[in-house]
Design a protein around this motif. Structure first.
Motif, PDB file in Angstrom:
ATOM      1  N   THR A  36       0.780  -1.154   0.137  1.00  0.00           N
ATOM      2  CA  THR A  36       0.038  -0.034   0.138  1.00  0.00           C
ATOM      3  C   THR A  36       0.900   1.227  -0.037  1.00  0.00           C
ATOM      4  O   THR A  36       2.085   1.208   0.172  1.00  0.00           O
ATOM      5  CB  THR A  36      -1.024  -0.052   1.062  1.00  0.00           C
ATOM      6  OG1 THR A  36      -0.084  -0.029   2.508  1.00  0.00           O
ATOM      7  CG2 THR A  36      -1.615  -1.248   1.189  1.00  0.00           C
ATOM      8  N   GLU A  37       0.098   2.387  -0.006  1.00  0.00           N
ATOM      9  CA  GLU A  37       0.985   3.803  -0.044  1.00  0.00           C
ATOM     10  C   GLU A  37       0.496   4.573   1.209  1.00  0.00           C
ATOM     11  O   GLU A  37      -0.562   4.323   1.521  1.00  0.00           O
ATOM     12  CB  GLU A  37       0.804   4.512  -1.204  1.00  0.00           C
ATOM     13  CG  GLU A  37       1.621   4.010  -2.637  1.00  0.00           C
ATOM     14  CD  GLU A  37       1.330   4.906  -3.682  1.00  0.00           C
ATOM     15  OE1 GLU A  37       2.370   4.862  -4.392  1.00  0.00           O
ATOM     16  OE2 GLU A  37       0.363   5.515  -4.004  1.00  0.00           O
ATOM     17  N   LEU A  38       1.392   5.447   1.309  1.00  0.00           N
ATOM     18  CA  LEU A  38       1.148   6.150   2.850  1.00  0.00           C
ATOM     19  C   LEU A  38       1.152   7.667   2.221  1.00  0.00           C
ATOM     20  O   LEU A  38       2.444   7.998   1.755  1.00  0.00           O
ATOM     21  CB  LEU A  38       2.173   5.979   3.901  1.00  0.00           C
ATOM     22  CG  LEU A  38       1.833   6.134   5.362  1.00  0.00           C
ATOM     23  CD1 LEU A  38       0.738   5.024   5.956  1.00  0.00           C
ATOM     24  CD2 LEU A  38       3.122   5.685   6.032  1.00  0.00           C
ATOM     25  N   GLU A  39       0.293   8.306   2.294  1.00  0.00           N
ATOM     26  CA  GLU A  39       0.252   9.746   2.205  1.00  0.00           C
ATOM     27  C   GLU A  39       0.564  10.611   2.995  1.00  0.00           C
ATOM     28  O   GLU A  39      -0.309  10.694   3.991  1.00  0.00           O
ATOM     29  CB  GLU A  39      -1.211   9.885   1.323  1.00  0.00           C
ATOM     30  CG  GLU A  39      -0.992  11.158   0.237  1.00  0.00           C
ATOM     31  CD  GLU A  39      -2.338  11.377  -0.542  1.00  0.00           C
ATOM     32  OE1 GLU A  39      -2.920  10.381  -0.792  1.00  0.00           O
ATOM     33  OE2 GLU A  39      -2.628  12.471  -0.674  1.00  0.00           O
ATOM     34  N   LEU A  40       1.767  11.220   2.730  1.00  0.00           N
ATOM     35  CA  LEU A  40       2.352  12.165   3.917  1.00  0.00           C
ATOM     36  C   LEU A  40       2.402  13.317   3.321  1.00  0.00           C
ATOM     37  O   LEU A  40       3.566  13.731   2.750  1.00  0.00           O
ATOM     38  CB  LEU A  40       3.531  11.659   4.551  1.00  0.00           C
ATOM     39  CG  LEU A  40       3.273  10.256   5.461  1.00  0.00           C
ATOM     40  CD1 LEU A  40       4.836   9.794   5.613  1.00  0.00           C
ATOM     41  CD2 LEU A  40       2.649  10.240   6.570  1.00  0.00           C
ATOM     42  N   GLY A  41       1.344  14.362   3.360  1.00  0.00           N
ATOM     43  CA  GLY A  41       1.729  15.544   2.646  1.00  0.00           C
ATOM     44  C   GLY A  41       1.729  15.332   1.193  1.00  0.00           C
ATOM     45  O   GLY A  41       0.798  14.518   0.709  1.00  0.00           O
ATOM     46  N   ASP A  42       2.560  15.946   0.357  1.00  0.00           N
ATOM     47  CA  ASP A  42       2.595  15.848  -0.972  1.00  0.00           C
ATOM     48  C   ASP A  42       3.452  14.768  -1.437  1.00  0.00           C
ATOM     49  O   ASP A  42       3.744  14.384  -2.533  1.00  0.00           O
ATOM     50  CB  ASP A  42       2.911  17.263  -1.625  1.00  0.00           C
ATOM     51  CG  ASP A  42       4.356  17.738  -1.242  1.00  0.00           C
ATOM     52  OD1 ASP A  42       4.882  17.039  -0.304  1.00  0.00           O
ATOM     53  OD2 ASP A  42       5.031  18.475  -1.687  1.00  0.00           O
TER      54      ASP A  42
END
Ligand code: ZN
Length: 297
Positions: A117-123
């Motif tokens: 999966t991906e982790l969205e941290l800011g941009d």
């Protein structure tokens, strides 16, 4: 991104900016937790610490979790999916704290890091990648735009962490090889390892890691000796000084020494085998022995 490079008893800690504050990756060993909390507060300034991520749950990577949770009650904590159940039950055997003779204060979790999966941290979007070998459930985090890899103990500038499943008789050297291949395939430009300084010579690091792995595969007892010395050195890093008796007594009651000894060195008395490991630490310059006292070097 801020990297707090620590001594070897504690893992490095990484601070990643998020829109609402700061995400922290790994929290060191518990004996350093006050220092870890202060370092993180100093580095994050007025921004709140909103998220704690663990690459895996060895005691030197999550020993500061409980202290951080106490300091930042709003913070969410995510751990690799494969380890979550053991944290909820606080199974100190499955989490390796009992078999290694190490300690970790109990902490709670709010969710999991699912490999793939991906982790969205800011941009920035950080990929969560499964990295079995050193630990079957460990993840590494990769940001593909800057090609930054948080590699935990899967890849260091000079090698990788002890292959713990091998101590329990589960073959895992092939997992280490596959994880090194995975790291090569994503092409990191910069690696933030779990221990030691950041590095950008990824090709060199991979070559060194593969040479080390080939040596262990050719002679698994070499890996067993290395693991025993690492466990002794870790305790010495924690205690700094102890009588040789005390260190040998501790090893007598620590399950991984029993496992290693029975599997590889059963023809030798256990205490004299551990004594031999201790002398190898001394001759290698990692410890000093003086009138029955062992000192960390
Ligand atoms: Zn580890």
């Amino acid at each position: 991104v801020v990297v707090l490079e620590r001594g070897w008893l504690s893992s490095n800690t990484v601070l990643l900016p998020t829109p609402g504050g700061v995400a922290v990756v790994d929290s060191g060993y518990w004996t350093h937790s006050t220092q870890t909390v202060e370092l993180i507060s100093a580095a994050s300034g007025s921004r709140p610490v909103t998220l704690l991520l663990n690459t895996h749950l060895h005691s030197d990577h999550c020993g500061g979790n409980a202290a951080l949770q106490a300091r930042h009650p709003q913070m969410r904590t995510l751990v690799p999916a494969g380890l979550a159940g053991w944290v909820r039950d606080w199974d100190t055997s499955a989490l390796t704290y009992d078999p290694t003779g190490q300690f970790c204060p109990r902490f709670s979790i709010s969710g999991v890091l699912q490999p793939g999966t991906e982790l969205e941290l800011g941009d920035r979007r950080w990929q969560v990648l499964g990295a079995p070998g050193h630990d079957p459930h460990s993840v590494v985090l990769f940001e593909p735009v800057s090609r930054t890899l948080i590699s935990a103990d899967a890849l260091w500038a000079n090698g990788f962490g002890v292959v713990f499943p091998e101590l329990e008789g589960q073959s895992a050297f092939a997992d280490v090889a596959r994880t090194l291949d995975l790291i090569e395939s994503i092409g990191p430009a910069l690696v933030i390892p779990g221990h030691g300084p950041m590095f950008d010579d990824v090709t060199g690091a991979l070559a060194r890691a593969r040479r080390r792995l080939a040596g262990y595969e050719a002679s698994p007892s070499r890996h067993a000796i290395h693991a025993g010395k690492v466990l002794l050195k870790f305790k010495l890093l924690e205690w700094q000084s102890a009588s040789a008796e005390q260190l040998l007594d501790w090893a007598d009651t620590t399950p991984y020494f029993e496992l290693l000894h029975r599997r590889w060195f059963g023809n030798e008395a256990r205490r004299s085998w551990v004594e031999r490991l201790l002398h190898e630490l001394v001759s290698g310059g990692a410890a000093r022995l003086e009138s029955g006292m062992v000192h960390n070097v």
